[in-house]
Design a protein around this motif. Structure first.
Motif, short mmCIF file in Angstrom:
data_model
loop_
_atom_site.label_atom_id
_atom_site.label_comp_id
_atom_site.label_asym_id
_atom_site.label_seq_id
_atom_site.Cartn_x
_atom_site.Cartn_y
_atom_site.Cartn_z
N ASP A 36 0.83 -1.22 0.00
CA ASP A 36 0.00 0.00 0.00
C ASP A 36 0.86 1.26 0.00
O ASP A 36 1.88 1.34 0.70
CB ASP A 36 -0.91 0.01 1.23
CG ASP A 36 -1.76 -1.24 1.32
OD1 ASP A 36 -2.45 -1.55 0.33
OD2 ASP A 36 -1.72 -1.92 2.36
N PHE A 37 0.42 2.26 -0.79
CA PHE A 37 1.12 3.54 -0.82
C PHE A 37 0.08 4.65 -0.75
O PHE A 37 -0.76 4.80 -1.63
CB PHE A 37 1.94 3.69 -2.11
CG PHE A 37 2.81 4.91 -2.14
CD1 PHE A 37 4.10 4.88 -1.62
CD2 PHE A 37 2.35 6.10 -2.67
CE1 PHE A 37 4.91 6.01 -1.63
CE2 PHE A 37 3.15 7.24 -2.70
CZ PHE A 37 4.43 7.19 -2.17
N ASP A 38 0.15 5.43 0.33
CA ASP A 38 -0.73 6.59 0.52
C ASP A 38 -0.01 7.80 -0.04
O ASP A 38 0.92 8.33 0.57
CB ASP A 38 -1.03 6.77 2.01
CG ASP A 38 -2.07 7.85 2.27
OD1 ASP A 38 -2.12 8.83 1.50
OD2 ASP A 38 -2.83 7.72 3.25
N GLN A 39 -0.44 8.25 -1.21
CA GLN A 39 0.26 9.32 -1.89
C GLN A 39 0.12 10.67 -1.18
O GLN A 39 1.05 11.48 -1.18
CB GLN A 39 -0.25 9.44 -3.33
CG GLN A 39 0.60 10.29 -4.24
CD GLN A 39 0.18 10.15 -5.69
OE1 GLN A 39 -0.99 9.93 -5.99
NE2 GLN A 39 1.13 10.28 -6.59
N ALA A 73 3.53 -0.34 -13.07
CA ALA A 73 3.70 1.11 -13.01
C ALA A 73 2.61 1.78 -12.20
O ALA A 73 2.62 3.01 -12.04
CB ALA A 73 3.70 1.69 -14.43
N ASP A 74 1.67 0.99 -11.65
CA ASP A 74 0.54 1.59 -10.95
C ASP A 74 0.40 1.12 -9.51
O ASP A 74 -0.49 1.56 -8.80
CB ASP A 74 -0.76 1.33 -11.70
CG ASP A 74 -0.90 -0.14 -12.12
OD1 ASP A 74 -0.19 -0.99 -11.55
OD2 ASP A 74 -1.71 -0.41 -13.01
N HIS A 75 1.25 0.23 -9.07
CA HIS A 75 1.28 -0.12 -7.65
C HIS A 75 2.65 -0.68 -7.30
O HIS A 75 3.41 -1.11 -8.17
CB HIS A 75 0.18 -1.14 -7.30
CG HIS A 75 0.41 -2.52 -7.81
ND1 HIS A 75 -0.14 -2.99 -8.99
CD2 HIS A 75 1.15 -3.55 -7.31
CE1 HIS A 75 0.24 -4.24 -9.18
NE2 HIS A 75 1.03 -4.62 -8.18
N LEU A 76 2.96 -0.65 -6.01
CA LEU A 76 4.22 -1.19 -5.50
C LEU A 76 4.02 -2.66 -5.17
O LEU A 76 3.01 -3.03 -4.58
CB LEU A 76 4.67 -0.43 -4.25
CG LEU A 76 5.25 0.98 -4.40
CD1 LEU A 76 4.21 1.95 -4.96
CD2 LEU A 76 5.74 1.49 -3.05
N THR A 77 4.97 -3.50 -5.54
CA THR A 77 4.84 -4.92 -5.22
C THR A 77 5.20 -5.19 -3.76
O THR A 77 6.12 -4.59 -3.20
CB THR A 77 5.73 -5.78 -6.12
OG1 THR A 77 5.64 -7.15 -5.66
CG2 THR A 77 7.19 -5.37 -6.06
N HIS A 269 6.01 6.88 -10.39
CA HIS A 269 7.41 7.06 -9.97
C HIS A 269 7.79 6.20 -8.77
O HIS A 269 8.82 5.50 -8.82
CB HIS A 269 7.68 8.54 -9.73
CG HIS A 269 7.42 9.38 -10.95
ND1 HIS A 269 8.17 9.27 -12.09
CD2 HIS A 269 6.47 10.31 -11.23
CE1 HIS A 269 7.71 10.10 -13.02
NE2 HIS A 269 6.68 10.75 -12.51
N PRO A 270 7.02 6.18 -7.68
CA PRO A 270 7.40 5.26 -6.59
C PRO A 270 7.28 3.80 -6.99
O PRO A 270 8.10 2.97 -6.58
CB PRO A 270 6.44 5.63 -5.45
CG PRO A 270 5.30 6.33 -6.11
CD PRO A 270 5.87 7.03 -7.29
N ALA A 271 6.28 3.48 -7.81
CA ALA A 271 6.07 2.08 -8.20
C ALA A 271 7.28 1.54 -8.97
O ALA A 271 7.81 0.47 -8.65
CB ALA A 271 4.81 1.93 -9.03
N LYS A 293 13.08 9.42 -6.00
CA LYS A 293 13.47 10.46 -6.94
C LYS A 293 12.30 10.75 -7.88
O LYS A 293 11.59 9.84 -8.32
CB LYS A 293 14.71 10.04 -7.71
CG LYS A 293 15.93 9.92 -6.81
CD LYS A 293 17.19 9.56 -7.58
CE LYS A 293 18.38 9.47 -6.61
NZ LYS A 293 19.63 9.09 -7.32
N LEU A 294 12.13 12.02 -8.21
CA LEU A 294 11.03 12.45 -9.07
C LEU A 294 11.60 13.21 -10.25
O LEU A 294 12.27 14.23 -10.09
CB LEU A 294 10.07 13.35 -8.28
CG LEU A 294 8.86 13.89 -9.04
CD1 LEU A 294 7.95 12.74 -9.46
CD2 LEU A 294 8.09 14.88 -8.18
#
Length: 303
Positions: A36-39, A73-77, A269-271, A293-294
């Motif tokens: 889970d990633f809370d942007q 590219a749309d979620h972190l594993t 980017h985080p994914a 990094k962005l």
């Protein structure tokens, strides 16, 4: 013998996660787990992964592999987290597996995000060859190369079921974008045809679902709940992008026009920075957190 399939939907990223188990031995694999990633709060969590672990525990499964269909590219594993958690509970270490072309994808995004080489080297335990087979208890699984959405994309044929990742979506959603580095609409067409050539009763378990909202959508699709699979027959008859009668040129033209107008995924980017590392976080840490990094496009006169 057919596998037991647990389908767990992660609503924030509309991702289907799967636990696929052998009924007789209780050996199992986990496909495309989500971290889970809370942007808004810039916070990573493990609630989705904990649900997977709870299902594994309650059913007495032994996880023998953690399977990725591609570099998402749309979620972190959550594969790396799950591997550590299972080992911490005294379970054998399940290898994290993905298709062999992940190396090309890693090199591409290492350059974009300036990822050190030692953070992408040997982060996956096993890289599958095309059509490679492996065992899940008494079941045989086969790796299918399904490029187009990404060049490294694979699916997993287990019994009469294919875990397709983003190589095909449910009929009223259609197909995935092909505008990531190495993506290609003609390759995606070929991948969909490989899947649609399977026996009509086979189930195609998708990596995401985006069901029409309450009241339906502009193209007339009725509202429905998220669905993990449809059959090959249903896809042949109803998939709005690749159903029977659709030509390759027609699909390529439409997909290219559609992709040109899409925004980048919210968690792009985080994914990619986590997924290129096999689910590990960047080593650049500070006060209990990590730095991502962005990349930002700026006018030349601001440089």
């Amino acid at each position: 013998m057919q596998p037991i399939v647990h389908s767990i939907f992660e609503e924030k990223t509309s991702t289907w996660q799967y636990i696929v188990a052998c009924p007789s031995t209780k050996e199992a694999v986990i496909v495309d787990p989500v971290l889970d990633f809370d942007q808004e709060r810039l916070k990573i969590g493990t609630e989705s992964a904990q649900k997977l672990l709870a299902t594994v525990t309650s059913n007495g499964y032994q996880v023998v592999r953690l399977l990725e269909t591609h570099a998402h590219a749309d979620h972190l594993t959550a594969s790396s987290y799950l591997q550590k958690s299972l080992m911490a509970s005294g379970k054998p270490r399940p290898p994290i597996c993905i298709g062999k072309r992940i190396r090309t994808v890693q090199e591409t995004f290492a350059k974009i995000y300036d990822i050190p080489q030692d953070e992408i080297t040997d982060v996956f335990d096993h890289l599958f060859n095309d059509d490679e087979q492996f065992r899940i208890g008494t079941l045989t699984a086969t790796v299918l190369h399904l490029p187009g959405h990404t060049p490294d994309h694979v699916g997993y044929l287990i019994g009469e079921n294919v875990f397709t990742g983003d190589s095909i979506f449910n009929p009223d959603v259609g197909s995935a974008r092909c505008d990531f580095p190495g993506g290609e609409s003609r390759a995606l067409w070929n991948s969909t045809q490989k899947l649609l050539s399977l026996p009509p009763h086979y189930r195609l378990y998708t990596g995401h679902d985006y069901p029409p909202a309450s009241g339906g959508s502009s193209d007339g699709s009725k509202s429905r709940d998220a669905a993990p699979f449809t059959t090959v027959k249903q896809q042949r008859e109803d998939n709005k992008h690749v159903k029977n009668g659709t030509s390759k040129d027609e699909f390529v033209r439409w997909r290219s026009e559609r992709d040109a107008g899409l925004r980048e995924p919210k968690l792009l980017h985080p994914a990619l920075q986590v997924n290129a590392r096999g689910g590990r976080l960047p080593k650049n840490t500070h006060k209990g957190g990590v730095f991502f990094k962005l990349w930002v496009d700026v006018p030349a006169d601001l440089m």
